[in-house]
Design a protein around this motif. Structure first.
Motif, PDB file in Angstrom:
ATOM      1  N   THR A  65     -27.026  74.188  29.939  1.00 16.39           N
ATOM      2  CA  THR A  65     -27.750  73.571  31.049  1.00 16.39           C
ATOM      3  C   THR A  65     -29.262  73.621  30.903  1.00 16.39           C
ATOM      4  O   THR A  65     -29.970  72.914  31.612  1.00 16.39           O
ATOM      5  CB  THR A  65     -27.390  74.256  32.383  1.00 16.39           C
ATOM      6  N   GLY A  66     -29.769  74.502  30.034  1.00 20.09           N
ATOM      7  CA  GLY A  66     -31.211  74.645  29.887  1.00 20.09           C
ATOM      8  C   GLY A  66     -31.811  75.618  30.891  1.00 20.09           C
ATOM      9  O   GLY A  66     -33.023  75.816  30.917  1.00 20.09           O
ATOM     10  N   LYS A  67     -30.998  76.244  31.716  1.00 21.11           N
ATOM     11  CA  LYS A  67     -31.476  77.202  32.722  1.00 21.11           C
ATOM     12  C   LYS A  67     -31.440  78.613  32.129  1.00 21.11           C
ATOM     13  O   LYS A  67     -30.411  79.058  31.647  1.00 21.11           O
ATOM     14  CB  LYS A  67     -30.589  77.182  33.968  1.00 21.11           C
ATOM     15  N   ARG A  68     -32.594  79.304  32.175  1.00 20.14           N
ATOM     16  CA  ARG A  68     -32.659  80.678  31.678  1.00 20.14           C
ATOM     17  C   ARG A  68     -32.082  81.633  32.721  1.00 20.14           C
ATOM     18  O   ARG A  68     -31.756  81.231  33.834  1.00 20.14           O
ATOM     19  CB  ARG A  68     -34.093  81.053  31.352  1.00 20.14           C
ATOM     20  N   GLU A  69     -31.999  82.904  32.349  1.00 17.23           N
ATOM     21  CA  GLU A  69     -31.426  83.902  33.251  1.00 17.23           C
ATOM     22  C   GLU A  69     -32.202  83.971  34.565  1.00 17.23           C
ATOM     23  O   GLU A  69     -31.615  84.047  35.646  1.00 17.23           O
ATOM     24  CB  GLU A  69     -31.418  85.275  32.578  1.00 17.23           C
ATOM     25  N   SER A  70     -33.527  83.921  34.499  1.00 16.12           N
ATOM     26  CA  SER A  70     -34.332  83.985  35.722  1.00 16.12           C
ATOM     27  C   SER A  70     -34.075  82.774  36.619  1.00 16.12           C
ATOM     28  O   SER A  70     -34.046  82.895  37.848  1.00 16.12           O
ATOM     29  CB  SER A  70     -35.815  84.082  35.380  1.00 16.12           C
ATOM     30  N   ASP A  71     -33.857  81.603  36.017  1.00 15.46           N
ATOM     31  CA  ASP A  71     -33.542  80.410  36.806  1.00 15.46           C
ATOM     32  C   ASP A  71     -32.173  80.542  37.483  1.00 15.46           C
ATOM     33  O   ASP A  71     -31.996  80.140  38.628  1.00 15.46           O
ATOM     34  CB  ASP A  71     -33.552  79.158  35.925  1.00 15.46           C
ATOM     35  N   VAL A  72     -31.223  81.110  36.742  1.00 16.06           N
ATOM     36  CA  VAL A  72     -29.879  81.303  37.300  1.00 16.06           C
ATOM     37  C   VAL A  72     -29.944  82.279  38.476  1.00 16.06           C
ATOM     38  O   VAL A  72     -29.309  82.061  39.511  1.00 16.06           O
ATOM     39  CB  VAL A  72     -28.905  81.812  36.210  1.00 16.06           C
ATOM     40  N   ILE A  73     -30.750  83.334  38.349  1.00 20.81           N
ATOM     41  CA  ILE A  73     -30.898  84.304  39.433  1.00 20.81           C
ATOM     42  C   ILE A  73     -31.485  83.631  40.668  1.00 20.81           C
ATOM     43  O   ILE A  73     -31.025  83.862  41.800  1.00 20.81           O
ATOM     44  CB  ILE A  73     -31.760  85.499  38.983  1.00 20.81           C
ATOM     45  N   LYS A  74     -32.484  82.767  40.483  1.00 23.67           N
ATOM     46  CA  LYS A  74     -33.076  82.045  41.618  1.00 23.67           C
ATOM     47  C   LYS A  74     -32.050  81.130  42.289  1.00 23.67           C
ATOM     48  O   LYS A  74     -31.982  81.040  43.519  1.00 23.67           O
ATOM     49  CB  LYS A  74     -34.270  81.225  41.157  1.00 23.67           C
ATOM     50  N   ILE A  75     -31.249  80.446  41.476  1.00 24.52           N
ATOM     51  CA  ILE A  75     -30.221  79.552  42.020  1.00 24.52           C
ATOM     52  C   ILE A  75     -29.195  80.356  42.814  1.00 24.52           C
ATOM     53  O   ILE A  75     -28.804  79.972  43.923  1.00 24.52           O
ATOM     54  CB  ILE A  75     -29.546  78.752  40.881  1.00 24.52           C
ATOM     55  N   MET A  76     -28.791  81.487  42.253  1.00 21.54           N
ATOM     56  CA  MET A  76     -27.804  82.327  42.929  1.00 21.54           C
ATOM     57  C   MET A  76     -28.376  82.894  44.227  1.00 21.54           C
ATOM     58  O   MET A  76     -27.683  82.993  45.232  1.00 21.54           O
ATOM     59  CB  MET A  76     -27.338  83.456  42.015  1.00 21.54           C
ATOM     60  N   ARG A  77     -29.638  83.270  44.225  1.00 23.03           N
ATOM     61  CA  ARG A  77     -30.273  83.821  45.429  1.00 23.03           C
ATOM     62  C   ARG A  77     -30.291  82.785  46.562  1.00 23.03           C
ATOM     63  O   ARG A  77     -30.065  83.104  47.712  1.00 23.03           O
ATOM     64  CB  ARG A  77     -31.692  84.257  45.109  1.00 23.03           C
ATOM     65  N   ARG A  78     -30.549  81.510  46.209  1.00 25.90           N
ATOM     66  CA  ARG A  78     -30.582  80.450  47.226  1.00 25.90           C
ATOM     67  C   ARG A  78     -29.189  80.072  47.705  1.00 25.90           C
ATOM     68  O   ARG A  78     -28.977  79.765  48.869  1.00 25.90           O
ATOM     69  CB  ARG A  78     -31.268  79.208  46.663  1.00 25.90           C
ATOM     70  N   ALA A  79     -28.214  80.086  46.792  1.00 27.30           N
ATOM     71  CA  ALA A  79     -26.890  79.564  47.110  1.00 27.30           C
ATOM     72  C   ALA A  79     -25.990  80.585  47.810  1.00 27.30           C
ATOM     73  O   ALA A  79     -25.112  80.190  48.581  1.00 27.30           O
ATOM     74  CB  ALA A  79     -26.202  79.081  45.835  1.00 27.30           C
ATOM     75  N   LEU A  80     -26.182  81.857  47.541  1.00 29.17           N
ATOM     76  CA  LEU A  80     -25.284  82.874  48.084  1.00 29.17           C
ATOM     77  C   LEU A  80     -25.867  83.537  49.326  1.00 29.17           C
ATOM     78  O   LEU A  80     -27.071  83.544  49.533  1.00 29.17           O
ATOM     79  CB  LEU A  80     -25.006  83.951  47.028  1.00 29.17           C
ATOM     80  N   LYS A  81     -24.977  84.132  50.096  1.00 31.30           N
ATOM     81  CA  LYS A  81     -25.420  84.973  51.206  1.00 31.30           C
ATOM     82  C   LYS A  81     -26.080  86.218  50.606  1.00 31.30           C
ATOM     83  O   LYS A  81     -25.767  86.587  49.460  1.00 31.30           O
ATOM     84  CB  LYS A  81     -24.230  85.395  52.059  1.00 31.30           C
ATOM     85  N   PRO A  82     -26.976  86.870  51.339  1.00 31.20           N
ATOM     86  CA  PRO A  82     -27.651  88.054  50.787  1.00 31.20           C
ATOM     87  C   PRO A  82     -26.702  89.145  50.303  1.00 31.20           C
ATOM     88  O   PRO A  82     -26.903  89.732  49.236  1.00 31.20           O
ATOM     89  CB  PRO A  82     -28.507  88.551  51.954  1.00 31.20           C
ATOM     90  N   SER A  83     -25.641  89.404  51.051  1.00 28.24           N
ATOM     91  CA  SER A  83     -24.699  90.447  50.621  1.00 28.24           C
ATOM     92  C   SER A  83     -23.941  90.025  49.358  1.00 28.24           C
ATOM     93  O   SER A  83     -23.694  90.847  48.467  1.00 28.24           O
ATOM     94  CB  SER A  83     -23.712  90.766  51.739  1.00 28.24           C
ATOM     95  N   SER A  84     -23.592  88.751  49.261  1.00 28.72           N
ATOM     96  CA  SER A  84     -22.909  88.249  48.061  1.00 28.72           C
ATOM     97  C   SER A  84     -23.830  88.297  46.855  1.00 28.72           C
ATOM     98  O   SER A  84     -23.394  88.612  45.746  1.00 28.72           O
ATOM     99  CB  SER A  84     -22.420  86.821  48.276  1.00 28.72           C
ATOM    100  N   PHE A  85     -25.101  87.970  47.064  1.00 26.13           N
ATOM    101  CA  PHE A  85     -26.063  88.030  45.964  1.00 26.13           C
ATOM    102  C   PHE A  85     -26.220  89.464  45.464  1.00 26.13           C
ATOM    103  O   PHE A  85     -26.226  89.699  44.258  1.00 26.13           O
ATOM    104  CB  PHE A  85     -27.425  87.480  46.393  1.00 26.13           C
ATOM    105  N   ARG A  86     -26.323  90.430  46.376  1.00 32.92           N
ATOM    106  CA  ARG A  86     -26.438  91.836  45.957  1.00 32.92           C
ATOM    107  C   ARG A  86     -25.203  92.282  45.185  1.00 32.92           C
ATOM    108  O   ARG A  86     -25.298  92.983  44.176  1.00 32.92           O
ATOM    109  CB  ARG A  86     -26.658  92.733  47.177  1.00 32.92           C
TER     110      ARG A  86
END
Length: 98
Positions: A43-64
């Motif tokens: 996809t061309g997305k680095r680990e930091s980009d994936v973390i940002k996507i996950m932070r926006r898409a998931l609930k805070p508890s799910s992200f943790r």
């Protein structure tokens, strides 16, 4: 009587989305067998980009929960995975098993 050529469709709980779908990154990030290097290659997305996507898409508890899981698993990072494999194989000696 069954029809000839009928193949049953196997349904899985979480089928893999198409790679063009934005949900594929979230699906791949949760999957243990897909490393961050493979996600970047596809996809061309680095680990930091994936973390940002996950932070926006998931609930805070799910992200943790996801971050805790990713940090504990050595499989998500190829270098950590290869290092852990070398440690395991160096501990196993040829005479240790039958």
């Amino acid at each position: 009587m069954k029809k000839k050529g009928y193949t049953p469709v196997t349904k899985v709980k979480n089928p893999e989305p198409s790679i063009d779908d934005p949900d594929w990154i979230i699906w791949a990030a949760w999957a243990d067998r897909i490393t961050f290097e493979e996600i970047e290659k596809k996809t061309g997305k680095r680990e930091s980009d994936v973390i940002k996507i996950m932070r926006r898409a998931l609930k805070p508890s799910s992200f943790r929960l996801w971050r805790k899981r990713v940090n504990q698993k050595s499989i998500k990072h190829r270098k950590k995975f290869e290092y852990s494999r070398k440690e395991i194989t160096s501990k196993i000696k040829k005479g240790d098993y039958l």
